[in-house]
Design an enzyme around this catalytic site. Structure first.
Site, PDB file in Angstrom:
ATOM      1  N   HIS A 233      -2.652  15.722  53.055  1.00  0.00           N
ATOM      2  CA  HIS A 233      -1.528  16.379  52.396  1.00  0.00           C
ATOM      3  C   HIS A 233      -2.063  17.081  51.146  1.00  0.00           C
ATOM      4  CE1 HIS A 233       1.129  13.098  54.388  1.00  0.00           C
ATOM      5  NE2 HIS A 233       1.065  14.175  55.148  1.00  0.00           N
ATOM      6  N   GLU A 236      -1.202  16.140  47.324  1.00  0.00           N
ATOM      7  CA  GLU A 236      -1.514  14.804  46.812  1.00  0.00           C
ATOM      8  C   GLU A 236      -2.934  14.804  46.249  1.00  0.00           C
ATOM      9  OE1 GLU A 236      -0.650  12.317  50.148  1.00  0.00           O
ATOM     10  OE2 GLU A 236       1.468  12.855  50.155  1.00  0.00           O
ATOM     11  N   HIS A 329      -3.796   8.612  50.072  1.00  0.00           N
ATOM     12  CA  HIS A 329      -2.639   9.479  49.846  1.00  0.00           C
ATOM     13  C   HIS A 329      -2.153   9.345  48.404  1.00  0.00           C
ATOM     14  CE1 HIS A 329      -1.463  10.642  54.079  1.00  0.00           C
ATOM     15  NE2 HIS A 329      -2.358   9.700  54.296  1.00  0.00           N
ATOM     16  N   GLU A 403      -2.004   4.254  48.971  1.00  0.00           N
ATOM     17  CA  GLU A 403      -1.058   5.110  48.267  1.00  0.00           C
ATOM     18  C   GLU A 403      -1.226   4.937  46.764  1.00  0.00           C
ATOM     19  OE1 GLU A 403       1.058   7.220  49.505  1.00  0.00           O
ATOM     20  OE2 GLU A 403       1.397   6.684  51.591  1.00  0.00           O
TER      21      GLU A 403
END
Length: 654
Positions: A233, A236, A329, A403
């Site tokens: 992504h 990010e 991420h 994350e």
């Protein structure tokens, strides 16, 4: 007071970026002497800004560009502002966010970079803004409600050039420059080999690094692999800083790093979606699709980096076996750092195979940043196409998504503080420490870890109330139209049958929901500003053309099996000054010209020709994309039940 949305007729449009499909002309005001209007620019690598309306002398309304061929994913912003006045109260309002919730409600502040401060005081990116508010505004499009982010601030210097960003930028050029430094290092280059995994749709190189110490007496084949990937992504960017911290550690000369290189073979893909990073997308690739939902796809032509990564992992599993897989991420709605894993009741109970052991060890390594209670190990059906779940089903038991909050921590001494670049890099270093501790623990110690973890409320750990994966269900939006849709309509069948044995009972899950609210943290404090970065971090430190010469396709050789070997690197590439905005020209592809080499100078600012900034790769698909989007929207409306069809509750039932 929250500023309302201002239509262009109530203000002056001073910047209008080129339309995604080249339908909108570029507009930028001509600066005149004595005019205090700010000058905006976003036509550089990873930049994103679509339109600016001047509401009054010190108030500006900004609109972000959506991800290519979608009408959503407006989260990442990165733009330049010049002709500043110090000490004046400016207000910026971004008016077309699409997410209802945001960490800007919990204290997140925008990032500011001042070229004057960088040159004089060695200060890089820092948090800025007061009177920050994220709220629903009075506009929308296509039935979708828009949300605004507004903040006030003061520029530090007159006639300065500043940058604003959602998170610390990390561009494709930054990655190439970093890899050049590794390849030129006489020590690191011995145990870190840089190969070409594949090329993206736009012709950009997707790199894979193989890191391990030279084998002694033929024992290298016994080493299991640890696989890390990042930046699937594009918006990010904190994932790239974590990856940088990991690489700095594992390529170092510490005893733990040498032990890990002796123990494992590391396969690292630092940037899975270079095209999206270059054009300033938040979530999608050039085809408007979320690549973290395509790990089950066999369409190599449309998702090359995902297809080649999955096949590389299959090959490594056959040759070495994979001890751990982790995809890194960033998270836009939760604080702290945490992990998602995979687990089912039928899974082996051996402590060394327990997926909760590694996250627990990582939480012990950095307790003020990593939150183990925020970790989840459910395998939800909506996540079946993610790298974490696909690799787990391929046989990798320790398969994770790491994350990191785009904001900061609410733990310990770091409570109510932002993450800076050093914090993010430290997460990658702690990852190595946890991996080391995982290896040196014996079986009895692992059993103690599992028993200690079992004392934690498993209902909270396994709930879906807090399972806000950054790869949300809305990633593959119905308005995301790409080239694959046409091929699927021609007869390509999509497999929809899934195995239910890996999923928990929905009824059992819901029985725990009422107990899960205790784990939700809500903060409304303005976060503290951490120590400023001492080292100068220019937004763009080297042109892609300069750095790209060190990794041109001609400098790589192939063996008999078609594998790419480490490139030979020429002399050190020159460096450019941030004041001259670098517009990359090395993203070489006959069908994709992000920006032109030709520059026109205007008041000492580098601005590309609007007519030459084109996305030729996507040319010709505008009508099909639009028609497909309208069809998908009609289908969604048909699926939604009308109010008249809902069953009426009787008085007895109520």
């Amino acid at each position: 007071m929250t500023p309302p949305y201002q239509t262009p007729d109530k203000g002056t449009v001073i910047y209008l970026g080129e339309g995604v499909r080249g339908l909108c002309p570029l507009k930028q005001i001509l600066h005149q002497q004595g005019d205090n209007t700010l000058i905006f620019e976003a036509r550089f690598e990873s930049g994103n800004l679509q339109k600016v309306v001047k509401v009054n002398e010190f108030e500006y309304q900004l609109t972000l560009r959506t991800d290519l061929y979608t009408s959503r994913h407006t989260q990442w912003y990165y733009f330049q502002v010049s002709n500043t006045q110090a000490g004046m109260p400016y207000r910026f309002t971004i008016v077309n966010f699409t997410k209802r919730n945001s960490l800007y409600k919990r204290g997140l502040r925008p990032l500011l970079y001042s070229e004057a401060d960088a040159k004089k005081y060695k200060v890089g990116w820092r948090r800025t803004g007061k009177e920050i508010k994220y709220y629903k505004n009075n506009v929308g499009q296509g039935g979708r409600q828009y949300f605004s982010l507004t903040w006030t601030f003061q520029f530090p210097h007159d006639q300065d050039t500043c940058y604003f960003a959602h998170c610390y930028p990390y561009t494709y050029s930054n990655l190439q420059e970093y890899l050049v430094a590794i390849s030129k290092d006489p020590v690191k280059s011995k145990f870190c080999k840089i190969h070409i995994l594949c090329h993206s749709l736009a012709g950009n190189t997707v790199y894979v690094l193989t890191i391990t110490n030279p084998a002694k007496s033929g024992k290298g084949s016994e080493r299991k692999a640890v696989i890390l990937t990042a930046r699937v992504h594009p918006g990010e960017t904190n994932s790239s800083w974590i990856m940088k911290g990991f690489l700095d550690y594992i390529l170092g000369d510490s005893g733990k790093a040498q032990f890990l290189r002796d123990k494992f073979v590391f396969k690292v893909v630092p940037m899975l979606n270079p095209d999206g990073v270059i054009v300033g997308n938040h979530r999608c690739s050039l085809t408007g699709q979320d690549l973290n939902r395509k790990y089950r796809s066999n369409l190599k032509k449309f998702y090359p980096s995902i297809w080649y990564t999955r096949n590389m992992i299959k090959r490594v599993m056959e040759e070495h076996g994979v001890f751990l897989y982790c995809d890194i991420h960033g998270h836009n709605r939760k604080q702290n750092v945490f992990m998602y894993g995979c687990w089912r009741k039928q899974q082996a109970k051996a402590p060394c195979l327990h997926p909760r052991v590694f996250p627990l060890l990582l939480s012990k390594s950095c307790p003020d940043k990593f939150s183990f209670p925020d970790c989840h190990f459910r395998v939800r059906k909506s996540k079946e196409g993610t790298g974490r779940v696909v690799m787990w089903k391929m046989g990798i038991n320790n398969s994770y998504t790491l994350e990191a909050s785009i904001c900061g921590s609410n733990l310990g001494c770091r409570r109510s503080t932002h993450f800076d670049m050093k914090d993010l890099e430290s997460i990658g270093q702690h990852f190595c420490d946890a991996l080391f501790n995982y290896c040196v623990h014996n079986k009895e110690e692992h059993e103690k870890v599992v028993r200690r973890q079992a004392s934690v409320n498993s209902e909270v750990l396994n709930s879906d109330v807090l399972d806000w994966d950054s790869s949300s269900q809305t990633s593959d939006s119905p308005d995301s139209c790409d080239l694959v849709a046409h091929q699927l309509k021609l007869g390509t069948k999509k497999k929809t049958k899934t195995s239910g044995e890996h999923f928990h009972s929905i009824a059992k899950d819901r029985s725990h929901e009422s107990k899960n609210t205790q784990g939700i943290e809500t903060q409304h404090k303005i976060f503290q500003v951490l120590d400023q970065v001492k080292k100068v971090k220019l937004p763009i430190t080297a042109s892609a053309k300069q750095v790209g010469e060190d990794f041109s396709s001609e400098s790589l050789t192939h063996d008999t099996k078609g594998n790419h070997e480490k490139p030979s690197v020429p002399q050190e590439a020159g460096r450019s000054v941030c004041h001259d905005t670098i517009l990359s020209t090395n993203f070489h592809s006959s069908s994709f010209n992000l920006v032109s080499q030709k520059m026109k100078k205007h008041n000492s600012k580098s601005v590309s020709k609007a007519a030459e900034k084109t996305f030729q790769y996507l040319k010709g698909h505008d009508r099909s994309a639009k028609s497909n989007s309208e069809k998908e929207e009609r289908k969604m409306k048909e699926r939604l039940p009308s109010k008249s069809t809902r069953p009426k509750k009787t008085r007895t039932a109520s």
